[in-house]
Design a protein around this motif. Sequence first.
Motif, short mmCIF file in Angstrom:
data_model
loop_
_atom_site.label_atom_id
_atom_site.label_comp_id
_atom_site.label_asym_id
_atom_site.label_seq_id
_atom_site.Cartn_x
_atom_site.Cartn_y
_atom_site.Cartn_z
N GLY A 16 0.80 -1.22 0.00
CA GLY A 16 0.00 0.00 0.00
C GLY A 16 0.84 1.27 0.00
O GLY A 16 0.45 2.25 0.63
N ILE A 17 1.99 1.22 -0.66
CA ILE A 17 2.84 2.40 -0.78
C ILE A 17 2.98 2.75 -2.25
O ILE A 17 2.62 1.97 -3.12
N SER A 18 3.51 3.93 -2.53
CA SER A 18 3.67 4.33 -3.93
C SER A 18 4.88 3.62 -4.54
O SER A 18 5.82 3.25 -3.82
N PRO A 19 4.88 3.45 -5.86
CA PRO A 19 6.06 2.87 -6.52
C PRO A 19 7.32 3.71 -6.26
O PRO A 19 8.40 3.16 -6.11
N HIS A 20 7.16 5.02 -6.17
CA HIS A 20 8.30 5.90 -5.87
C HIS A 20 8.90 5.56 -4.51
O HIS A 20 10.12 5.47 -4.35
N THR A 21 8.04 5.36 -3.53
CA THR A 21 8.51 5.00 -2.18
C THR A 21 9.18 3.63 -2.19
O THR A 21 10.23 3.45 -1.56
N ALA A 22 8.61 2.68 -2.90
CA ALA A 22 9.22 1.34 -2.98
C ALA A 22 10.61 1.42 -3.62
O ALA A 22 11.54 0.77 -3.15
N LYS A 23 10.76 2.23 -4.67
CA LYS A 23 12.07 2.39 -5.31
C LYS A 23 13.05 3.03 -4.34
O LYS A 23 14.21 2.61 -4.24
N LYS A 24 12.60 4.03 -3.62
CA LYS A 24 13.45 4.69 -2.62
C LYS A 24 13.91 3.68 -1.57
O LYS A 24 15.09 3.64 -1.22
N TYR A 25 12.98 2.88 -1.06
CA TYR A 25 13.33 1.86 -0.07
C TYR A 25 14.37 0.89 -0.63
O TYR A 25 15.33 0.53 0.05
#
Length: 72
Positions: A16-25
Amino acid sequence: MTIRYLSLNRVAQRFGISPHTAKKYADEGRLPVHDAEIGDAPRNTRGWLPETIDAWNAARPGHGGRPKKSSS
């Protein structure tokens, strides 16, 4: 047998997070090491086995959100 990997977009959807946040992680090392990589950096595609992501999620610190406030 075909092996199915989760893309960053699918990992994002799973949590339930944005793809941008997943990439950052992933870039910061906050996701587990990917199980597969296709292509060459910087345009490579990373993939995770669903069981890798599920095991990481179950074991990560703070899993389950904030503790409920006690009613004092």
